[in-house]
Enzyme design. Structure first.
Site, mmCIF file in Angstrom:
data_model
loop_
_atom_site.group_PDB
_atom_site.id
_atom_site.type_symbol
_atom_site.label_atom_id
_atom_site.label_comp_id
_atom_site.label_asym_id
_atom_site.label_seq_id
_atom_site.Cartn_x
_atom_site.Cartn_y
_atom_site.Cartn_z
ATOM 1 N N CYS A 18 -33.907 29.965 -10.234
ATOM 2 C CA CYS A 18 -32.668 29.622 -10.921
ATOM 3 C C CYS A 18 -32.937 29.188 -12.351
ATOM 4 O O CYS A 18 -33.835 28.368 -12.544
ATOM 5 C CB CYS A 18 -31.992 28.482 -10.173
ATOM 6 S SG CYS A 18 -30.534 27.833 -10.978
ATOM 7 N N PRO A 19 -32.245 29.635 -13.373
ATOM 8 C CA PRO A 19 -31.085 30.523 -13.302
ATOM 9 C C PRO A 19 -31.438 31.991 -13.572
ATOM 10 O O PRO A 19 -30.568 32.790 -13.850
ATOM 11 C CB PRO A 19 -30.219 29.992 -14.455
ATOM 12 C CG PRO A 19 -31.229 29.646 -15.512
ATOM 13 C CD PRO A 19 -32.465 29.173 -14.766
#
Lengths: 80, 162
Positions: A18-19
């Site tokens: 993430c991200p």
């Protein structure tokens, strides 16, 4: 799943956290034509929630999101 | 599916903290929002200013130079808010994040610039801390004040204070 769907671009998102899976899909969606499909393979379990959320927010479509072993395979269609 | 004429969603955030962990949060959210097609504004103030600074010495007066020397450098010098241990915590977290393949803070910040995140230094903090605009990385816009931020925040769908 959907063997008959034509894939325009393959994205390897394995190992990214993430991200980044969402960011990479976002950066590459413009590289397929409208109606085109990206096949993305991620290993981040969070991407199962994030990529559909990204699609909902940007007006694109997730045709399939599947866990296959330790991988998460997405078919993302560019809608506009 | 959102209609073409629908207003672009936006996010406005104040980044006051210079802590590594909080900056991770700020830049991950900013990158995610930009990827989701939002217009993103980051307003850096006080300790947050170092996150957009190059690794250069700053300060004009004695105190400004002291601050520049003691709290200088760039984003890579950010320490975690807990578990700092005079730099050891930063080293450990960097190791752990590297082992888990998380992007480095500087990489996340540079990605945010690439994704078109709008970054602004707070003029007042820059004056007080004697950090000029040319100490900032490329892509940081001209400094603004609280009025500009509030206007952005008033129109934003999401506001955050980090």
């Amino acid at each position: 799943m959907s063997e008959e769907i034509k894939v325009d671009l393959e994205l390897d998102l394995k190992g990214l956290l993430c991200p980044l899976p969402m960011v990479k899909v976002s950066q590459n969606i413009g590289n397929v034509p409208v109606g085109g499909v990206i096949r993305a393979v991620a290993t981040d379990p969070g991407s199962m929630a994030d990529i559909p959320a990204w699609a909902k927010s940007t007006g694109n479509e997730v045709l399939a999101a599947e866990k296959q072993g330790n991988e998460f395979v997405f078919l993302v269609k560019r809608v506009k | 599916m959102p209609d073409e004429t629908e207003k672009q969603k936006s996010l406005a955030m104040v980044v006051m903290s210079g802590d590594m962990d909080k900056l991770f949060g700020a830049f991950i959210i900013a990158n995610g929002a930009a990827a989701m097609g939002m217009d993103v504004t980051m307003f850096f103030t006080f300790w947050g200013l170092r996150a957009i600074k190059k690794d250069v010495r700053t300060g004009k007066t004695l105190f400004g130079k002291m601050l520049g020397a003691m709290y200088g450098g760039d984003i890579s010098k950010a320490n975690p808010s807990k578990f700092s241990f005079a730099g050891l915590g930063r080293w450990m977290f960097n190791k752990m994040m590297g082992n888990h393949n998380v992007a480095k803070l500087a990489e996340l910040r540079d990605m945010a610039v690439q994704l078109g995140v709008n970054m602004y230094g707070c003029q007042m903090s820059m004056d007080v801390m004697e950090i000029p605009q040319d100490a900032f990385i490329d892509g940081v816009k001209e400094p603004v004040g609280v009025g500009f931020f509030l206007l952005k925040a008033q129109d934003a769908d999401i506001t955050l204070f980090i």
